[in-house]
Design a protein around this motif. Structure first.
Motif, PDB file in Angstrom:
ATOM      1  N   GLY A   1      31.595  55.295  39.128  1.00 21.70           N
ATOM      2  CA  GLY A   1      31.179  55.495  37.741  1.00 21.70           C
ATOM      3  C   GLY A   1      31.913  54.625  36.739  1.00 21.70           C
ATOM      4  N   THR A   2      32.870  53.821  37.207  1.00 20.41           N
ATOM      5  CA  THR A   2      33.597  52.925  36.303  1.00 20.41           C
ATOM      6  C   THR A   2      33.168  51.486  36.554  1.00 20.41           C
ATOM      7  N   GLN A   3      33.265  50.672  35.527  1.00 19.11           N
ATOM      8  CA  GLN A   3      32.937  49.248  35.636  1.00 19.11           C
ATOM      9  C   GLN A   3      33.748  48.509  34.578  1.00 19.11           C
ATOM     10  N   ARG A   4      34.725  47.751  35.045  1.00 19.22           N
ATOM     11  CA  ARG A   4      35.620  47.059  34.106  1.00 19.22           C
ATOM     12  C   ARG A   4      34.887  46.012  33.290  1.00 19.22           C
ATOM     13  N   LEU A   5      33.972  45.259  33.889  1.00 17.58           N
ATOM     14  CA  LEU A   5      33.272  44.178  33.194  1.00 17.58           C
ATOM     15  C   LEU A   5      31.779  44.415  33.314  1.00 17.58           C
ATOM     16  N   LYS A   6      31.139  44.765  32.213  1.00 15.42           N
ATOM     17  CA  LYS A   6      29.719  45.114  32.235  1.00 15.42           C
ATOM     18  C   LYS A   6      28.814  43.897  32.122  1.00 15.42           C
ATOM     19  N   ASP A   7      29.312  42.791  31.577  1.00 18.51           N
ATOM     20  CA  ASP A   7      28.514  41.564  31.458  1.00 18.51           C
ATOM     21  C   ASP A   7      29.448  40.381  31.696  1.00 18.51           C
ATOM     22  N   ILE A   8      29.198  39.639  32.749  1.00 18.99           N
ATOM     23  CA  ILE A   8      30.107  38.550  33.097  1.00 18.99           C
ATOM     24  C   ILE A   8      30.149  37.471  32.027  1.00 18.99           C
ATOM     25  N   CYS A   9      29.082  37.375  31.237  1.00 17.17           N
ATOM     26  CA  CYS A   9      29.073  36.367  30.172  1.00 17.17           C
ATOM     27  C   CYS A   9      30.105  36.684  29.091  1.00 17.17           C
ATOM     28  N   ASP A  10      30.618  37.897  29.086  1.00 21.63           N
ATOM     29  CA  ASP A  10      31.619  38.307  28.097  1.00 21.63           C
ATOM     30  C   ASP A  10      33.020  38.376  28.691  1.00 21.63           C
ATOM     31  N   TRP A  11      33.241  37.768  29.853  1.00 18.97           N
ATOM     32  CA  TRP A  11      34.522  37.978  30.522  1.00 18.97           C
ATOM     33  C   TRP A  11      35.696  37.431  29.720  1.00 18.97           C
ATOM     34  N   LYS A  12      35.513  36.325  29.010  1.00 20.70           N
ATOM     35  CA  LYS A  12      36.626  35.740  28.262  1.00 20.70           C
ATOM     36  C   LYS A  12      37.079  36.654  27.132  1.00 20.70           C
ATOM     37  N   GLU A  13      36.159  37.433  26.587  1.00 23.56           N
ATOM     38  CA  GLU A  13      36.509  38.361  25.510  1.00 23.56           C
ATOM     39  C   GLU A  13      37.036  39.689  26.045  1.00 23.56           C
ATOM     40  N   ASN A  14      36.732  40.011  27.299  1.00 26.52           N
ATOM     41  CA  ASN A  14      37.038  41.339  27.805  1.00 26.52           C
ATOM     42  C   ASN A  14      38.109  41.398  28.886  1.00 26.52           C
ATOM     43  N   ILE A  15      38.413  40.264  29.500  1.00 23.85           N
ATOM     44  CA  ILE A  15      39.405  40.263  30.575  1.00 23.85           C
ATOM     45  C   ILE A  15      40.642  39.500  30.123  1.00 23.85           C
ATOM     46  N   SER A  16      41.777  40.152  30.131  1.00 23.07           N
ATOM     47  CA  SER A  16      43.052  39.510  29.818  1.00 23.07           C
ATOM     48  C   SER A  16      43.852  39.366  31.105  1.00 23.07           C
ATOM     49  N   PHE A  17      44.252  38.142  31.405  1.00 18.30           N
ATOM     50  CA  PHE A  17      45.059  37.916  32.597  1.00 18.30           C
ATOM     51  C   PHE A  17      46.528  38.117  32.261  1.00 18.30           C
ATOM     52  N   PRO A  18      47.202  38.944  33.043  1.00 19.67           N
ATOM     53  CA  PRO A  18      48.627  39.201  32.786  1.00 19.67           C
ATOM     54  C   PRO A  18      49.457  37.966  33.072  1.00 19.67           C
ATOM     55  N   ASP A  19      50.659  37.955  32.524  1.00 19.77           N
ATOM     56  CA  ASP A  19      51.603  36.866  32.770  1.00 19.77           C
ATOM     57  C   ASP A  19      52.508  37.270  33.930  1.00 19.77           C
ATOM     58  N   PRO A  20      52.378  36.608  35.086  1.00 23.33           N
ATOM     59  CA  PRO A  20      53.213  36.989  36.225  1.00 23.33           C
ATOM     60  C   PRO A  20      54.707  36.885  35.955  1.00 23.33           C
ATOM     61  N   ALA A  21      55.093  36.092  34.956  1.00 23.73           N
ATOM     62  CA  ALA A  21      56.517  35.985  34.623  1.00 23.73           C
ATOM     63  C   ALA A  21      57.090  37.314  34.154  1.00 23.73           C
ATOM     64  N   SER A  22      56.207  38.222  33.723  1.00 18.42           N
ATOM     65  CA  SER A  22      56.668  39.512  33.208  1.00 18.42           C
ATOM     66  C   SER A  22      56.967  40.516  34.323  1.00 18.42           C
ATOM     67  N   TYR A  23      56.613  40.203  35.555  1.00 20.51           N
ATOM     68  CA  TYR A  23      56.843  41.129  36.664  1.00 20.51           C
ATOM     69  C   TYR A  23      58.310  41.088  37.095  1.00 20.51           C
ATOM     70  N   SER A  24      58.767  42.159  37.668  1.00 20.13           N
ATOM     71  CA  SER A  24      60.178  42.267  38.078  1.00 20.13           C
ATOM     72  C   SER A  24      60.365  41.677  39.475  1.00 20.13           C
ATOM     73  N   TRP A  25      60.224  40.368  39.565  1.00 19.58           N
ATOM     74  CA  TRP A  25      60.220  39.706  40.864  1.00 19.58           C
ATOM     75  C   TRP A  25      61.540  39.867  41.617  1.00 19.58           C
ATOM     76  N   GLU A  26      62.652  39.693  40.924  1.00 17.80           N
ATOM     77  CA  GLU A  26      63.944  39.742  41.606  1.00 17.80           C
ATOM     78  C   GLU A  26      64.193  41.115  42.215  1.00 17.80           C
ATOM     79  N   GLN A  27      63.940  42.169  41.427  1.00 21.16           N
ATOM     80  CA  GLN A  27      64.155  43.520  41.926  1.00 21.16           C
ATOM     81  C   GLN A  27      63.141  43.866  43.017  1.00 21.16           C
ATOM     82  N   GLY A  28      61.892  43.449  42.812  1.00 27.28           N
ATOM     83  CA  GLY A  28      60.866  43.726  43.803  1.00 27.28           C
ATOM     84  C   GLY A  28      61.167  43.065  45.137  1.00 27.28           C
ATOM     85  N   ALA A  29      61.569  41.810  45.084  1.00 23.00           N
ATOM     86  CA  ALA A  29      61.874  41.086  46.317  1.00 23.00           C
ATOM     87  C   ALA A  29      63.075  41.704  47.028  1.00 23.00           C
ATOM     88  N   ALA A  30      64.088  42.094  46.276  1.00 29.40           N
ATOM     89  CA  ALA A  30      65.269  42.704  46.890  1.00 29.40           C
ATOM     90  C   ALA A  30      64.887  43.978  47.636  1.00 29.40           C
TER      91      ALA A  30
END
Length: 345
Positions: free
Chosen positions: A66-95
């Motif tokens: 019943g969920t759909q993140r993107l209802k029209d692919i033509c609107d993906w640039k306005e509706n989908i935000s790509f996260p910045d991987p630099a913000s992830y806790s890589w050092e702690q996660g890898a450890a």
């Protein structure tokens, strides 16, 4: 010769001294610091805004009905935000994720789930995704390009903090007996971006293993062309033995077991599973460039696998002068099931 050196021979399309297995000879993880997919049991929403459902007993997470993140692919640039991987806790996660890794005796692998097509249909729903492949080629191409660029950043951070031997990248293109799209569509919309991802993995000094369920045999030569090092799980619909005979000098094959008919069959006995595993090892191992790995979800398949491997490999170990570790006394959850449910492997 260590087990690590032996399994790497298979990944480099050579014949190992004994049959390697990811269960015994590889440490694996999904990066726990990447906030994608489900966050344990229940209904959760990931960093892309996709709602996931995972309940005990399910074989894997599914986009919440019943969920759909993107209802029209033509609107993906306005509706989908790509996260910045630099913000992830890589050092702690890898450890945390690599704390138990044995880098001397085993290879190491990091899994990236939801590749290009999988991420597309997680956002749009499968039915719309398949329609968009035909009706909105330009929008699909540009969204897949954005997904690929994001995944490449992720791969670079994994290389920097996890230092694995291998990336295992998940993207399914087939149903049980046919592809989900035409070969020409795959080549036009997916192949260019996947090629960049494979190059990024190699540029970081890692092997590239691709996981693709279903019927994908028509793509084997394309996979080789863009540089796949290995391919799994090789369901029987692809006639894995025939593929291995033809392409083993160019591609390492991982799997090729009859999971649907035998290993994953409801109430399959230990003996039935052991017989299937023994048959496939005898069939697939000669010539090398093959790794025994018959299970993704059910850890109970590992018990007959380990028993048969020790039985088959014993004379080969003696010949190689290799002293194997004792057989594992207890089965562990697969890394997929453990990561999804937030349990320890």
């Amino acid at each position: 010769m260590t087990a690590r050196e032996n399994i790497l021979m298979a990944y480099h399309h050579q014949e190992p001294l004994w049959v390697p297995s990811q269960i015994l000879d590889q440490d694996t993880c999904l990066p726990s610091c990447v906030p994608e997919g489900p966050d344990g049991f229940g209904i959760t929403t990931d960093i892309f805004g996709i709602s996931w459902t995972l309940e005990p007993g399910m074989e894997g997470p599914m986009v919440t009905i019943g969920t759909q993140r993107l209802k029209d692919i033509c609107d993906w640039k306005e509706n989908i935000s790509f996260p910045d991987p630099a913000s992830y806790s890589w050092e702690q996660g890898a450890a945390k994720d690599t704390a138990y890794w044995d880098r001397v005796n085993k290879i190491s692998s990091v899994i990236i789930v939801n590749g290009l097509f999988e991420q597309l249909h997680a956002m749009t729903g499968m039915e719309d995704a398949l329609c968009y492949l035909i009706s909105e080629e330009e929008e699909v191409f540009s969204l897949l390009e954005a997904i690929a660029n994001y995944r490449i950043q992720e791969i670079q951070y994994i290389a920097r903090y996890y230092h694995p031997d291998k990336i295992q990248f998940h993207d399914d293109y087939g149903s049980n007996d046919r592809m989900l799209m035409s070969v020409s569509t795959w080549r036009k919309l997916i192949k260019p971006h996947l090629s960049k991802i494979v190059k990024a993995v190699h540029d970081c000094g890692m092997l590239y293993e691709h996981h693709s369920c279903g019927y994908i045999a028509p793509l084997i030569e394309d996979f080789i062309e863009i540089g796949f090092d290995a391919l799994n799980p090789l369901q029987l619909t692809n006639h894995p033995y025939e593929l291995k005979k033809k392409y083993y000098k160019q591609l390492c094959f991982v799997g090729g077991f009859d999971n649907q008919g035998k290993l994953d069959k409801t109430n399959a006995s230990y003996q039935e599973r052991a017989e299937e595993i023994r048959f496939r090892i005898t069939q697939m191992a000669p010539g090398g460039s093959w790794i025994a790995h018959p299970t993704m979800i059910d850890p109970s398949i590992s018990e007959p696998l380990i028993d048969v491997l020790y039985e088959y490999n014993m004379p080969l170990w003696k010949k190689a002068g290799y002293n194997p570790p004792p057989k594992p006394s207890a089965l562990k959850k697969t890394v997929y099931a453990a990561a999804d449910s937030k349990e320890e492997v």
